[in-house]
Design a protein around this motif. Structure first.
Motif, short mmCIF file in Angstrom:
data_model
loop_
_atom_site.label_atom_id
_atom_site.label_comp_id
_atom_site.label_asym_id
_atom_site.label_seq_id
_atom_site.Cartn_x
_atom_site.Cartn_y
_atom_site.Cartn_z
N LYS A 117 0.83 -1.20 0.00
CA LYS A 117 0.00 0.00 0.00
C LYS A 117 0.87 1.25 0.00
N ALA A 118 0.32 2.31 -0.62
CA ALA A 118 1.02 3.59 -0.61
C ALA A 118 1.13 4.14 0.81
N GLN A 119 0.15 3.81 1.66
CA GLN A 119 0.22 4.18 3.08
C GLN A 119 0.32 2.89 3.90
N PRO A 120 1.52 2.53 4.33
CA PRO A 120 1.64 1.31 5.12
C PRO A 120 1.01 1.47 6.49
N ASP A 121 0.80 0.34 7.16
CA ASP A 121 0.28 0.34 8.52
C ASP A 121 1.40 0.72 9.48
N ILE A 122 1.03 1.25 10.63
CA ILE A 122 2.03 1.64 11.63
C ILE A 122 2.85 0.44 12.10
N ASN A 123 2.31 -0.78 11.98
CA ASN A 123 3.04 -1.97 12.39
C ASN A 123 3.90 -2.55 11.28
N ASP A 124 3.81 -1.99 10.08
CA ASP A 124 4.70 -2.41 9.00
C ASP A 124 6.09 -1.79 9.22
N TRP A 125 7.04 -2.25 8.45
CA TRP A 125 8.40 -1.71 8.54
C TRP A 125 8.47 -0.46 7.66
N TYR A 126 7.66 0.52 8.03
CA TYR A 126 7.40 1.66 7.15
C TYR A 126 8.63 2.53 6.92
N GLU A 127 9.65 2.40 7.76
CA GLU A 127 10.87 3.18 7.60
C GLU A 127 11.79 2.60 6.52
N THR A 128 11.39 1.45 5.94
CA THR A 128 12.23 0.79 4.95
C THR A 128 11.43 0.47 3.69
N VAL A 129 12.17 0.17 2.62
CA VAL A 129 11.55 -0.25 1.36
C VAL A 129 12.14 -1.59 0.93
N LYS A 130 11.28 -2.41 0.33
CA LYS A 130 11.62 -3.77 -0.07
C LYS A 130 12.55 -3.77 -1.28
N ILE A 131 13.59 -4.61 -1.22
CA ILE A 131 14.50 -4.80 -2.35
C ILE A 131 13.95 -5.90 -3.26
N ASN A 132 14.06 -5.69 -4.57
CA ASN A 132 13.61 -6.64 -5.57
C ASN A 132 14.79 -7.51 -6.03
#
Length: 607
Positions: free
Chosen positions: A253-268
């Motif tokens: 989601k463009a707006q992650p949940d507060i419990n997601d690792w929102y400070e990071t982005v997934k590597i492909n």
């Protein structure tokens, strides 16, 4: 909410399920070559994990959400020869310097060209060490002179080697900081995402996944305030990212949940959104091949760009003198990538120490045999069972039963009682008493041939009770600027002589010193495990480690009181190496074990 590793999304679950098939189902038995190699080395690996920015901090303020100036911070320079000698005294072979790489932090270093990060996408004020923002330099917090921070770390590597220990640092291939930007990359190196096609959610050589056509939105939660509600010019609930990237734990989601690792982005890594793979598969027979064969396999293949980026990063740190890596959340990255990366590392340094955080037992063997890992956490099996025994939720006999599940790979399973993710033993929510470390660490260390790990402060009863801000009490915070009280007592304002410890703390540390010295005994380095019965199996763990003529009996009391226990062993005499001496009888051995007591005995002649 405040822990780095939280609920995984559908993508993470799909990926984990897909990875199970990557490395086959090989169940290799330990070989005599393993035993011979271990006996020759005469030292079972012992890892000392230290949270680097906290180790040398003498400030005792511990204000919640406090700044670096208010709460202080430790430096590379604090690991002087006295400090390193104190670590070495615990039988340590490798120091894992956690939080070394330059990660996102609110603290401003603009005068060195390093402005502070947006607190809306930073956890805590100091920041998570697992939100790396520059893989080619180190955390400026850790340097006396931030302009020379890399040189100060290189000097620490040199001092560690001079003390006879090796250096491990974290590599976090699954994700990077939301605002990754390397100011120190070598010539020819390009940042993650620079060449990505952001008009599509996925392309093999994109470094990130994208939420096409949508801007990133900062997560919202009524129970959480950035920086605890303190004012900051960038704390405005906004962070510009167009288009939004998938979050580190796979949230789409463009707006992650507060419990997601929102400070990071997934590597492909070439894993498509449906979980299928966009890279060559590793043939199943490679589970039985060595790292040279794995290296050769990948040389003529076209691979995703992210693979090469992390290969170059690890080679950079090997060139700096780093001796190994601890891989964060390794199970969220394909086994084939690990085969590629680890074989390239081993071609440069065959003795490199490669430790992975893997929590799914069905993935243990694929990640060892096909992924070419050296060691994995034995968390879900061994650690979780040991904690349950201490807390009275399971009987002691469950520990040996759990250990049997990994007998074919036990020499690759690292045991620990504490680390940066887990609660302190002395915390109220774990054991509430630092001395439970005695029976627990004795069994954890001596039951197998795999490495043992000690977390800084563990040997003097640190309880993690401070209220740091973003971090939770019971765990020493990795997100905040804090002092670590019991550790500071051992540190004694830089003397590193334990001068402020209580008598009970000194006794506990000395116990650890004696226990860890046993890791040089042949029966512990390379011996076989022999289970032996005792008269109190619900409350007492007992076993023998045996190599040639050397037999070591290990007995540990997990009862809530003193316990007299008879152990069924064939011996008439013995030399007590640790803990309570036994009484030898015609029927075996009887030991009056005190509360939290242990007995380690080198057995003499058989009847």
């Amino acid at each position: 909410m405040k822990v780095h590793k939280l609920t995984k999304t559908v993508f993470a679950l799909t990926l984990t399920a897909a990875l199970v098939s990557c490395g086959g189902t090989d169940n290799k038995q330990s070989t005599s070559a393993d035993s011979e190699r271990g006996a020759k080395d005469q030292q079972k690996p012992v890892v000392y994990q230290v949270f680097t920015r906290l180790f040398g901090n003498t400030n005792t303020t511990n204000k919640p959400w406090g700044t670096l100036q208010e709460n202080g911070v430790g430096k590379f320079a604090d690991f002087d020869d006295k400090a390193l000698a104190g670590i070495k005294e615990l039988g340590v072979s490798h120091i894992w310097y956690t939080g070394v790489l330059h990660h996102a932090t609110v603290t401003d270093y603009s005068e060195f060209g390093l402005p502070g990060d947006d607190p809306d996408v930073v956890k805590g004020r100091a920041g998570s060490p697992y939100a790396v923002k520059d893989y080619y330099n180190v955390n400026p917090d850790l340097a006396v002179n931030p302009e020379r921070r890399l040189q100060e770390f290189e000097a620490l590597i040199k001092r560690t080697h001079e003390q006879g220990m090796k250096v491990i640092i974290d590599i976090v291939p699954n994700h990077v900081a939301r605002d990754y930007h390397s100011v120190s990359k070598p010539d020819g190196v390009q940042d993650f995402g620079v060449n990505d096609d952001t008009s599509v959610s996925y392309r093999r050589d994109n470094n990130f996944y994208y939420v096409v056509g949508e801007d990133f939105q900062v997560p919202q939660d009524d129970d959480y305030q950035v920086l605890g509600g303190m004012s900051h010019p960038k704390a405005d609930g906004e962070f510009v990212e167009r288009p939004a990237k998938w979050t580190g734990n796979g949230a789409r989601k463009a707006q992650p949940d507060i419990n997601d690792w929102y400070e990071t982005v997934k590597i492909n890594y070439g894993v498509k959104p449906d979980g299928s793979y966009d890279f060559p598969r590793l043939p199943p027979e490679y589970a039985d091949k060595d790292y040279q064969a794995h290296y050769a396999f990948w040389q003529d293949k076209q691979l995703p760009d992210s693979w090469y980026k992390f290969r170059d990063i690890t080679q950079y740190w090997l060139d700096k003198g780093v001796d190994g890596f601890r891989y964060d959340m390794a199970e969220m990255v394909p086994v084939e990538f690990w085969s590629f990366l680890n074989s390239s590392i081993k071609m440069t340094n065959p003795d490199a120490f490669l430790l992975a955080e893997v929590y799914n037992p069905s993935l243990y063997r694929p990640y060892l045999h096909s992924g070419k890992m050296d060691y994995l956490y034995d968390k879900v099996g061994f650690y979780d069972t040991l904690k349950a025994i201490i807390q009275g939720r399971q009987g002691a006999q469950a520990l040996l039963a759990e250990h049997r599940q990994v007998l074919d790979i036990e020499q690759h399973m690292l045991h620990f009682l504490e680390n940066h993710d887990e609660q302190r033993i002395a915390s109220a929510d774990f054991a509430g008493d630092m001395n439970w470390g005695k029976p627990a660490m004795t069994v954890s260390t001596l039951i197998g041939r795999g490495p043992s790990m000690i977390y800084f402060g563990q040997t003097v009863g640190e309880d993690g009770s401070e209220e740091p801000g973003f971090g939770d009490p019971t765990r020493t915070s990795i997100f905040d600027y804090v002092g670590v009280p019991a550790h500071q007592q051992w540190m004694n304002n830089g003397a590193f002589d334990g001068g402020q410890l209580s008598e009970a703390q000194r006794e506990l540390r000395q116990f650890y010193v004696q226990l860890m010295s046993l890791n040089r005994l042949p029966a512990i380095v390379a011996g076989q495990l022999v289970e032996v019965n005792n008269s109190q199996p619900q409350q007492v763990v007992s076993f023998i480690r045996q190599q040639g003529e050397q037999r070591l009996l290990v007995v540990a009391n997990f009862a809530g009181q003193q316990q007299s226990v008879s152990v069924d062993v064939n011996a008439s005499q013995g030399n007590t190496l640790l803990g309570t001496p036994p009484e030898f009888t015609n029927n075996g051995v009887t030991i009056a074990l005190p509360y939290q007591g242990v007995s380690v005995v080198q057995l003499g002649s058989n009847h």
